[in-house]
Design a protein around this motif. Structure first.
Motif, mmCIF file in Angstrom:
data_model
loop_
_atom_site.group_PDB
_atom_site.id
_atom_site.type_symbol
_atom_site.label_atom_id
_atom_site.label_comp_id
_atom_site.label_asym_id
_atom_site.label_seq_id
_atom_site.Cartn_x
_atom_site.Cartn_y
_atom_site.Cartn_z
ATOM 1 N N LYS A 14 18.563 -14.215 29.769
ATOM 2 C CA LYS A 14 20.013 -14.216 29.939
ATOM 3 C C LYS A 14 20.395 -13.417 31.184
ATOM 4 C CE LYS A 14 21.282 -14.769 25.064
ATOM 5 N NZ LYS A 14 22.010 -14.176 23.913
ATOM 6 N N HIS A 44 17.475 -10.914 32.131
ATOM 7 C CA HIS A 44 16.783 -10.075 31.160
ATOM 8 C C HIS A 44 15.510 -10.821 30.760
ATOM 9 C CE1 HIS A 44 16.613 -8.239 26.893
ATOM 10 N NE2 HIS A 44 16.038 -7.421 27.756
ATOM 11 N N GLU A 84 15.245 -3.903 31.480
ATOM 12 C CA GLU A 84 16.400 -3.091 31.123
ATOM 13 C C GLU A 84 17.699 -3.853 31.370
ATOM 14 O OE1 GLU A 84 15.887 1.251 32.284
ATOM 15 O OE2 GLU A 84 14.590 0.204 33.711
ATOM 16 N N VAL A 85 18.690 -3.630 30.525
ATOM 17 C CA VAL A 85 19.968 -4.336 30.674
ATOM 18 C C VAL A 85 21.148 -3.378 30.626
ATOM 19 C CG1 VAL A 85 19.161 -6.544 29.765
ATOM 20 C CG2 VAL A 85 20.035 -4.825 28.178
ATOM 21 N N HIS A 86 20.911 -2.067 30.747
ATOM 22 C CA HIS A 86 22.020 -1.124 30.681
ATOM 23 C C HIS A 86 22.793 -1.128 31.998
ATOM 24 C CE1 HIS A 86 18.663 1.211 32.435
ATOM 25 N NE2 HIS A 86 19.606 1.780 33.159
ATOM 26 N N VAL A 133 22.212 -10.745 33.228
ATOM 27 C CA VAL A 133 22.745 -9.427 32.894
ATOM 28 C C VAL A 133 23.876 -9.095 33.866
ATOM 29 C CG1 VAL A 133 20.604 -8.613 31.901
ATOM 30 C CG2 VAL A 133 21.020 -8.268 34.318
ATOM 31 N N SER A 134 24.751 -8.164 33.473
ATOM 32 C CA SER A 134 25.924 -7.885 34.292
ATOM 33 C C SER A 134 25.754 -6.613 35.110
ATOM 34 C CB SER A 134 27.167 -7.799 33.405
ATOM 35 O OG SER A 134 26.956 -6.865 32.352
ATOM 36 N N HIS A 135 25.924 -5.457 34.477
ATOM 37 C CA HIS A 135 25.821 -4.188 35.191
ATOM 38 C C HIS A 135 24.474 -4.067 35.900
ATOM 39 C CE1 HIS A 135 26.193 0.249 35.762
ATOM 40 N NE2 HIS A 135 24.887 0.193 35.592
ATOM 41 N N PHE A 136 23.408 -4.381 35.195
ATOM 42 C CA PHE A 136 22.076 -4.210 35.780
ATOM 43 C C PHE A 136 21.815 -5.231 36.879
ATOM 44 C CE2 PHE A 136 17.440 -3.407 35.592
ATOM 45 C CZ PHE A 136 17.504 -2.017 35.636
ATOM 46 N N ASN A 137 22.561 -6.333 36.866
ATOM 47 C CA ASN A 137 22.489 -7.314 37.938
ATOM 48 C C ASN A 137 22.845 -6.654 39.269
ATOM 49 O OD1 ASN A 137 22.796 -10.011 39.293
ATOM 50 N ND2 ASN A 137 24.944 -9.420 39.248
#
Length: 260
Positions: free
Chosen positions: A197, A192, A258-260, A199-203
């Motif tokens: 940091k 992000h 974006e991090v969604h 990111v999980s889903h957006f990774n």
């Protein structure tokens, strides 16, 4: 270019065509190791369902996955690129690529798997459930099971070009590029931008988009430095760190807002 991908936990249903033929899968040097996992997994799941569910780490709601594994030898197979679903594969969207990009995907994408070791997206496999973190009663930890055959087979598969490693940690443990292969390997994190940091889903979505961008554009970077330039030209914000010592991979950070 060889792109190393993780599988997806969720998978599409098996096909209605001919069942699996282990000898027809890519990387035939992995056949014996595949058949060992396949045989034990089918036997486990055909026996005590509760034990199988415990070994595979499945919740009550995923009990049906045990029955799926029982049918692995007889279920219809379909291309691995259609079996794997989820965030990364939705973003990659292999089905919508043009013919040239699909040919590039067939040559360059390698999906790691607890059951198969690694397969091309064109390899025909049935739907299954068996992550790399599983410890089978007879074979033990699958990550360790795959290390020796992978070390023999993967350097040749890597050829002389770039290796883009997008695997998660569990799957990366099954094969770690070494020496000259490692020096032309690039690993990628998605950060992000404002917070730096991970990111999980957006990774996963971003990694899928990166692969799609490379395939669709026809870009063929020869090494990590060329990959950085190619990704920047494709519109990605990339920070790169060359290895401090020879024989180690490059580390690339792709920055997203974006991090969604």
């Amino acid at each position: 270019m060889l792109v190393l991908l993780p599988p997806s936990e969720g998978k599409a249903a098996s096909g209605r065509g001919a069942p699996l033929k282990t000898g027809s899968l890519s990387l035939p040097g992995l056949t014996a190791a595949r058949e060992a996992v396949l045989g034990e997994l089918v036997e486990l799941c055909a026996g005590d369902e509760e034990k199988a569910r415990e070994v595979l780490g499945l919740s009550e709601g995923l009990r049906g996955e045990v029955g799926k594994n029982v049918e692995l030898l007889t279920a219809g197979a379909r291309p691995a690129g259609e079996i794997y679903t989820g965030v990364l594969y939705d973003a990659l969207d292999l089905a919508s690529l043009d013919a040239a990009a699909k040919r590039r995907a067939a040559r360059s994408l390698l999906v790691f798997s607890g059951l198969w070791g690694a397969v091309r997206v064109t390899d025909r496999i049935p739907s299954y459930r068996c992550s790399m973190g599983v410890k089978l009663p007879g074979l033990g930890a699958l990550g360790a099971h795959w290390r020796v055959p992978m070390a023999e087979v993967l350097p040749e598969a890597a050829g002389n070009g770039l290796v883009l490693d997008l695997r998660s940690a569990a799957y990366a443990a099954a094969w770690k590029p070494k020496g000259e292969v490692a020096s032309r390997t690039a690993t990628v994190r998605v950060l992000h931008a404002p917070t730096r940091k991970v990111v999980s889903h957006f990774n996963k979505a971003t990694k899928g988009r990166i692969v799609r961008s490379l395939l669709a554009s026809g870009t063929a970077p020869e090494g990590p430095a060329e990959l950085v330039e190619a990704l920047r030209e494709l519109g990605y914000e990339v920070e790169a760190e060359a290895p401090a010592k020879a024989g180690r991979p490059w580390s690339l950070d792709v920055l997203v807002d974006e991090v969604h």
